[in-house]
Design a protein around this motif. Structure first.
Motif: not given
Length: 473
Positions: A395-399
């Motif tokens: 899961i991506a970091p906050t982008v």
């Protein structure tokens, strides 16, 4: 090459007014894959009503050199049923071919067409006190043809095997329009290759499945679904072995998820509640089933099994379902993991397998490794521990730009995950197929001899390369 009006007129004559459409409003919803990664174009959408109509259409496509992209419920995870952007291909919908031709109660088998939705099949055979023992979260849209073409797995592979093990006979249209028809199953048939196995899992690249004869089993008389919390995936593996020893063939499902997945599901389903008090590093869903002969002792056997698991320190807490409603509620939590993860934001998903005995070490080794290499990401693994298959999501970091992250960091992460899986002796596709998503990775990591054999079969059956081009090989 632009698809000619002559071809489209001849196709319309074969299929009739309901069988061919160029209406953009009707076609466009089917041009994007379920995950929203790929959007293509098509010269038209064909919806044949019979094997005979499809065979005529395929012959016409071969004569005009028109590519064909077969599609079932469009619920696939690998972009395997989406055309490319040229607009030259015809999109082939199998959804009109949805007849259940025969349910043979005595032989415990069903013959049905490719467009039958899995949930519809379940309901039809249940009326005969039988069961088709394959289920998955997308059962309301996934079709029999798509399940066969991708060799789908699901939550009951532990006991009954994947789709490949449940297909007794097959009917398909080959790339030249010939019909391969071997629907009548035989216990013994030693006339050379088992040709249906070439089509199962081939993702519509070697033939178009039109109908199948499938194995059924007796309806369940009862089941107990157990939700357990425990400290590690290694302990979950030990619990699996314990349950296999004590439940034997009655053990039908063994699913795992970390606390982070359960948290996401509870946010996604506000009305749901956690089965256990407190938080646990890992959660396990266990299903144990019984036929009429053994139903009376099922709960007692499950209670004994779990009591001994507590004595062996294999679980921290557990609850047994007391009703079918509660059993379904437990399964809803498991089946909601994927949509809950989608709500969290951008992620790269991997459907991988390694040898069952290696899975705990694989996850516990690679999760911190990947999170360290890509700071801010979160790696989660969940799924079918019993058959060595987990869905491994990063899961991506906050982008601010999700698509850009997936295209750049996401692509690099997937390459790294696939390298690790290969190093551990596993597969980059356990049950979702290759499609477009993993085609290049299969070419990069696949065994050269196996790949050459795949390509040789593809070229022999489809020398023009018209069936589902750009997928698998």
């Amino acid at each position: 090459m632009m698809t000619s009006n002559v071809f489209l007129d001849e196709a319309a004559a074969i299929l009739g007014p309901r069988g061919l459409t160029r209406d953009a409003e009707l076609v466009s919803p089917w041009l994007t894959d379920w995950r929203g990664r790929y959007t293509g174009k098509a010269c038209a959408m064909a919806s044949p009503a019979s094997t005979e109509e499809l065979a005529q259409l395929v012959k016409l496509c071969a004569a005009h050199g028109v590519p064909i992209v077969p599609q079932g419920g469009n619920s696939g995870m690998s972009g395997g049923a989406t055309p490319d952007e040229t607009g030259n291909a015809i999109l082939l919908s199998m959804r009109r071919m949805n007849a259940i031709r025969e349910i043979d109660v005595e032989a415990r088998r069903v013959t049905c067409e490719a467009g039958v939705v899995l949930q519809t099949l379940h309901e039809a055979v249940e009326e005969k006190d039988l069961r088709f023992p394959l289920t998955l979260g997308g059962k309301g849209s996934a079709t029999v043809g798509g399940l066969i073409s991708t060799n789908a797995g699901g939550c009951q592979v532990l006991r009954h095997g994947s789709m490949r093990a449940l297909v007794l006979g097959l009917e398909a249209v080959l790339p030249d329009g010939q019909v391969y028809s071997m629907l009548t199953p035989l216990k013994k048939d030693n006339r050379g290759f088992d040709l249906k196995q070439l089509l199962i899992g081939s993702e519509g690249t070697m033939g178009i499945v039109t109908a199948a004869t499938l194995q059924l089993v007796p309806a369940l008389a009862d089941r107990v679904v157990i939700w357990a919390g425990l400290p590690s995936l290694g302990i979950a593996r030990s619990l699996l072995l314990h349950c296999e020893d004590m439940a034997g063939d009655a053990l039908e499902g063994f699913e795992v998820m970390p606390q982070a997945c359960l948290d996401a599901v509870l946010t996604h389903l506000p009305a749901a509640r956690a089965p256990l008090e407190g938080r646990h590093a890992w959660h396990v869903l266990i299903e144990v089933v019984a036929d009429s002969a053994s139903a009376a002792t099922l709960r007692e056997r499950c209670e004994t099994m779990m009591a001994e698991a507590f004595d062996k320190d294999l679980v921290d807490d557990a609850v047994l379902s007391t009703s079918e409603t509660q059993a379904e509620a437990f399964w809803l939590l498991r089946e909601s993991v994927a949509p809950a993860e989608r709500e969290r934001g951008p992620a790269v998903q991997h459907d991988i397998s390694v040898p069952v005995e290696k899975m705990p070490d694989f996850v516990e080794t690679t999760v911190p490794m990947l999170e360290a290499e890509w700071p801010g990401t979160e790696a989660v693994a969940f799924g079918h521990l019993g058959d060595g298959n987990v869905h491994y999501h990063i899961i991506a970091p906050t982008v601010t730009d999700g698509p850009a992250w997936q295209k750049n960091e996401g692509k690099a992460i997937s390459r790294r995950v696939h390298d690790l899986v290969t190093e551990w002796g596993g597969s980059i596709s356990a049950e979702h197929g290759i499609g477009q998503v993993k085609r290049d990775e299969l070419a990069r990591l696949g065994d050269p001899v196996a790949l050459s054999m795949l390509r040789a079969v593809k070229n022999a059956l489809d020398p023009q390369g018209l069936l589902n081009p750009g997928k698998l090989v």
